[in-house]
Design a protein around this motif. Structure first.
Motif, PDB file in Angstrom:
ATOM      1  N   GLU A  52       1.936   4.207 -10.392  1.00 28.34           N
ATOM      2  CA  GLU A  52       0.848   3.229 -10.346  1.00 28.34           C
ATOM      3  C   GLU A  52       1.086   2.212  -9.236  1.00 28.34           C
ATOM      4  O   GLU A  52       0.171   1.874  -8.475  1.00 28.34           O
ATOM      5  CB  GLU A  52       0.704   2.525 -11.695  1.00 28.34           C
ATOM      6  N   ALA A  53       2.306   1.728  -9.115  1.00 22.59           N
ATOM      7  CA  ALA A  53       2.632   0.747  -8.065  1.00 22.59           C
ATOM      8  C   ALA A  53       2.443   1.361  -6.681  1.00 22.59           C
ATOM      9  O   ALA A  53       1.922   0.704  -5.773  1.00 22.59           O
ATOM     10  CB  ALA A  53       4.059   0.240  -8.228  1.00 22.59           C
ATOM     11  N   GLY A  91      -2.694   2.377  -1.471  1.00 22.38           N
ATOM     12  CA  GLY A  91      -4.097   2.709  -1.704  1.00 22.38           C
ATOM     13  C   GLY A  91      -5.025   2.373  -0.548  1.00 22.38           C
ATOM     14  O   GLY A  91      -6.056   3.002  -0.385  1.00 22.38           O
ATOM     15  N   ARG A 145       0.399   3.752  -5.874  1.00 21.03           N
ATOM     16  CA  ARG A 145      -1.048   3.860  -5.621  1.00 21.03           C
ATOM     17  C   ARG A 145      -1.606   2.508  -5.160  1.00 21.03           C
ATOM     18  O   ARG A 145      -2.429   2.443  -4.259  1.00 21.03           O
ATOM     19  CB  ARG A 145      -1.785   4.352  -6.862  1.00 21.03           C
ATOM     20  N   GLU A 146      -1.143   1.420  -5.775  1.00 20.96           N
ATOM     21  CA  GLU A 146      -1.597   0.083  -5.382  1.00 20.96           C
ATOM     22  C   GLU A 146      -1.112  -0.273  -3.973  1.00 20.96           C
ATOM     23  O   GLU A 146      -1.885  -0.770  -3.155  1.00 20.96           O
ATOM     24  CB  GLU A 146      -1.074  -0.968  -6.364  1.00 20.96           C
ATOM     25  N   ILE A 147       0.150  -0.003  -3.700  1.00 24.45           N
ATOM     26  CA  ILE A 147       0.743  -0.371  -2.407  1.00 24.45           C
ATOM     27  C   ILE A 147       0.101   0.404  -1.264  1.00 24.45           C
ATOM     28  O   ILE A 147      -0.230  -0.158  -0.224  1.00 24.45           O
ATOM     29  CB  ILE A 147       2.270  -0.142  -2.424  1.00 24.45           C
ATOM     30  N   ARG A 162       8.809  -5.206  -4.885  1.00 27.07           N
ATOM     31  CA  ARG A 162       7.660  -4.864  -5.746  1.00 27.07           C
ATOM     32  C   ARG A 162       8.038  -3.753  -6.717  1.00 27.07           C
ATOM     33  O   ARG A 162       7.727  -3.811  -7.907  1.00 27.07           O
ATOM     34  CB  ARG A 162       6.464  -4.444  -4.881  1.00 27.07           C
TER      35      ARG A 162
END
Length: 133
Positions: free
Chosen positions: A99-100, A106, A102-104, A9
């Motif tokens: 950002e990635a 979160g 935070r998504e992973i 990712r």
């Protein structure tokens, strides 16, 4: 398996910026140092052999992200120096990775994130210790 998925990712997030995790790591080390670093030091920080860092430097230099310069303190040493493009590409990649991440992560509570960081830190220390034996 999960670590591999996270790595994939993060690599995918860096692709539009034109970097890999290995390239980003070297740029990040140079940004953090705030000055040119000897290739030997970069190899040590990256836990790789000198020939690997040389190949990576060839690619980074080809993309005009770093330049090699003689070390004024040691004529036998070559240092890597960030270019303006290298700094800009690092900054773009850092934003994309933030950002990635935070998504992973979160979906984790703050306590679980802290536990994960502590566990990963323990693994990193163990890996470094094993390499130095």
């Amino acid at each position: 398996m999960t670590a591999h998925a996270v790595e994939e990712r993060l690599e995918a997030v860096l692709e539009p910026v034109g970097l890999s995790l290995a390239k980003f790591k070297v740029l990040a080390q140079l940004v953090a140092a705030g000055e040119p670093l000897p290739l030997r030091a970069l190899a040590d920080m990256s836990a790789c052999v000198r020939s690997n860092i040389t190949q990576l430097m060839d690619r980074l230099e080809g993309e005009r992200l770093v330049v090699r310069a003689d070390d004024p303190r040691d004529r036998r040493s070559i240092r890597a120096e960030l270019t303006a493009e290298g700094r800009a590409r690092h900054a773009s990649a850092a934003r994309a990775l933030d950002e990635a991440e935070r998504e992973i992560f979160g979906g984790l509570t703050a306590a679980k994130r802290q536990s994960l960081l502590e566990l990963l830190g323990s693994l990193q220390v163990g890996t470094v210790a094993a390499r130095t034996r």
